[in-house]
Enzyme design. Structure first.
Site, PDB file in Angstrom:
ATOM      1  N   HIS A   1       0.811  -1.220   0.000  1.00 60.19           N
ATOM      2  CA  HIS A   1       0.000   0.000   0.000  1.00 60.19           C
ATOM      3  C   HIS A   1       0.843   1.268   0.000  1.00 60.19           C
ATOM      4  O   HIS A   1       0.317   2.360  -0.243  1.00 60.19           O
ATOM      5  CB  HIS A   1      -0.994  -0.006   1.173  1.00 60.19           C
ATOM      6  CG  HIS A   1      -0.407   0.310   2.511  1.00 60.19           C
ATOM      7  ND1 HIS A   1      -0.160  -0.652   3.466  1.00 60.19           N
ATOM      8  CD2 HIS A   1      -0.025   1.467   3.074  1.00 60.19           C
ATOM      9  CE1 HIS A   1       0.330  -0.097   4.544  1.00 60.19           C
ATOM     10  NE2 HIS A   1       0.439   1.198   4.335  1.00 60.19           N
TER      11      HIS A   1
ATOM     12  N   ASP B   1      -0.074  -7.491   1.287  1.00 59.56           N
ATOM     13  CA  ASP B   1       0.377  -6.111   1.475  1.00 59.56           C
ATOM     14  C   ASP B   1       1.897  -5.998   1.530  1.00 59.56           C
ATOM     15  O   ASP B   1       2.448  -5.319   2.394  1.00 59.56           O
ATOM     16  CB  ASP B   1      -0.253  -5.516   2.735  1.00 59.56           C
ATOM     17  CG  ASP B   1      -0.198  -3.988   2.735  1.00 59.56           C
ATOM     18  OD1 ASP B   1       0.257  -3.418   1.730  1.00 59.56           O
ATOM     19  OD2 ASP B   1      -0.591  -3.382   3.746  1.00 59.56           O
TER      20      ASP B   1
ATOM     21  N   SER C   1       4.669   2.381   8.152  1.00 62.60           N
ATOM     22  CA  SER C   1       4.260   1.236   7.337  1.00 62.60           C
ATOM     23  C   SER C   1       5.409   0.741   6.477  1.00 62.60           C
ATOM     24  O   SER C   1       6.072   1.522   5.792  1.00 62.60           O
ATOM     25  CB  SER C   1       3.089   1.619   6.432  1.00 62.60           C
ATOM     26  OG  SER C   1       1.916   1.831   7.167  1.00 62.60           O
TER      27      SER C   1
END
Length: 505
Positions: A115, A149, A225
């Site tokens: 992402h 992801d 992230s």
């Protein structure tokens, strides 16, 4: 400090009144007290400085010997920029910029979240920056899997890799063990400490795929992230999702499966699914109904998807008792690690596409075993859209598009995403976002079918049925004349996306 504390030399009450304390009554005691108080005052400064020095030495020692801090040079900041297509006005694009974290792994590669670099098209730009550097190096997305992801970046620069050591992947961290998340927030790397609180299989927010994840009781910062989660100098997870009270990590079994998975293409899933819906059977009455003995445990099959490898082999109302010899409990769990239990889906998800699993079922009171060829997880409809220019069709100022928020069914729902205001559509302003159901009483299957139904109509009036029993009526010729003016007014080059006309993208 000496002046301020002179009063402390004299015992309490000595200076307050000649009657309150008689110095002649005990001169030895008085002198002793004064001397002790004087030494205490003179040592205050030394004690304070000694304490501060000890604390400073402790911090310096922690900073120099902290193994997590020494790994910072293997962590990079990932920059992403893209011009993405609008879903409601598909002829327009908007610029998206964000950043995340990545880290070096073996083979001169950078691992990060999918992402962080999610929208991949001809407008995408990805760069990385090393700690302490001002140079942004161009990166290429070598492999990506939205289901888990994760993405791998390649950087074609020898200068970038100087002094960059790959981090080693470890195993699953024990419960209640402290781990450290390394990630960028702003221009610096933050280290966040948290305790491992649980293991579970849950749908990943990015793709709706149910895979193993680890929870920790710490809040990761924006930009973290894709950062490594460290235990004893090894990576035990990748940060990908957080809230105010806890954060989720992608565990290393998932990471290793992604890195080593045999993919036919860079966008194909590397995880498997049985492709069925089921329910737990914790209630004794339902177990008796399906003739289960007291020793039997399992789950009840409700439906098998057409794309499943089990379709035509397993049946509705079969009881799955075990997978590859591992019994399934009535709550749909199997033994995991350190006496923990986890959803049986974990056993299937970690298989390679094309591999088989031995499924033991109870059918009408009799046990059967079947070898099931496992299929990869079906990509979520939202994931598929990352790589496509959106389809659209403009007629009478109404912008018709597929509803990407709906399911993966064969039929494609079509909605009115925008109404480009004109006299031709006056009075229909409230029809925005409504689903198209029929054109001249013919049910609409998808956007292309809608396009064909309208264009084949010729000069007749069109009756378009919408949800909530709304009706839209337009004259074909009048709508076409209005469209030529509407397109010029909004600087739109075409009323139809290339895929509907048969042109290549």
């Amino acid at each position: 400090m000496l002046v301020r504390n002179l009063r402390a030399l004299v015992p309490r009450g000595f200076l307050s009144s000649p009657h309150s304390y008689n110095v002649r009554s005990n001169p030895v005691t008085m002198a002793g007290r004064v001397v002790r108080n004087l030494f205490a005052i003179l040592n205050v400064g030394n004690n304070d400085r000694s304490t501060v020095k000890k604390k400073q030495n402790g911090r310096m020692k922690t900073k120099e010997t902290c193994p997590v801090g020494l790994l910072k040079n293997s962590v990079v900041k990932v920059f992403f920029a893209s011009r993405d297509y609008s879903r409601t006005r598909p002829w327009e694009t908007h610029t998206e910029r964000c950043y995340g974290t990545g880290f070096a792994i073996s083979g001169k590669r950078i691992l990060t979240n999918a992402h962080v670099v999610e929208v991949l098209n001809e407008h995408t730009s990805v760069h990385v920056k090393k700690r302490g550097s001002t140079i942004k190096y161009k990166a290429k997305v070598q492999k990506i899997a939205h289901e888990c992801d994760l993405a791998i970046l390649e950087i074609d620069s020898q200068e970038f890799w100087k002094g960059m050591n790959p981090l080693e992947l470890g195993g699953i961290p024990p419960l209640k063990k402290a781990v450290f998340v390394l990630g960028y927030s702003g221009n610096r790397i933050w280290i966040t400490k948290g305790l491992v609180s649980s293991f579970e299989t849950k749908k990943y927010l990015h793709s709706d795929t149910e895979l193993l994840r680890i929870q920790i009781d710490a809040t990761i910062k924006n930009g973290n992230s894709g950062g490594p989660v460290i235990l004893e100098n090894k990576v035990v997870g990748v940060a990908y999702e957080g809230s105010q009270i806890q954060s989720s990590l992608i565990p290393t079994p998932i990471v290793k499966r992604f890195i080593t998975g045999d993919e036919e293409s860079d966008q194909q899933a590397v995880f498997c699914s049985l492709g069925l819906s089921y329910q737990s059977i914790k209630n004794a009455q339902i177990r008796n109904h399906f003739k289960m003995s007291s020793e039997m445990t399992g789950i009840l099959i409700n439906k098998i998807n057409l794309w499943s490898g089990a379709y035509g082999i397993l049946k509705k109302n079969d009881i799955i008792l075990a997978i590859d010899g591992v019994p399934i409990a009535n709550d749909a769990t199997v033994p995991f690690w350190e006496s923990e239990r986890i959803s049986f889906n974990y056993l299937i998800s970690m298989k390679k596409p094309g591999e088989t699993s031995m499924i033991k079922v109870l059918r009408r009171g009799k046990e059967h075993e079947y070898n099931i060829n496992l299929k990869p997880v079906k990509p979520h409809v939202r994931v598929q859209q990352y790589y496509k220019r959106p389809s659209y069709y403009i007629f009478g100022g109404f912008v018709f598009v597929p509803n990407h928020n709906l399911s993966e069914s064969e039929e494609q729902h079509v909605i009115i995403s925008e109404i480009l205001e004109d006299d031709i559509n006056q009075g229909y302003e409230s029809f925005k976002d409504l689903q198209v159901e029929k054109v001249n009483k013919v049910k609409v299957k998808n956007l292309r079918h809608l396009f064909e139904l309208i264009e084949e109509n010729g000069t007749q009036n069109l009756s378009i049925d919408l949800e909530d029993d709304k009706v839209l009526v337009l004259n074909y010729e009048s709508a076409k004349k209005a469209d030529s003016i509407i397109l010029k007014r909004h600087n739109i080059t075409s009323a139809i996306s290339n895929d509907l006309t048969g042109s290549s993208n």
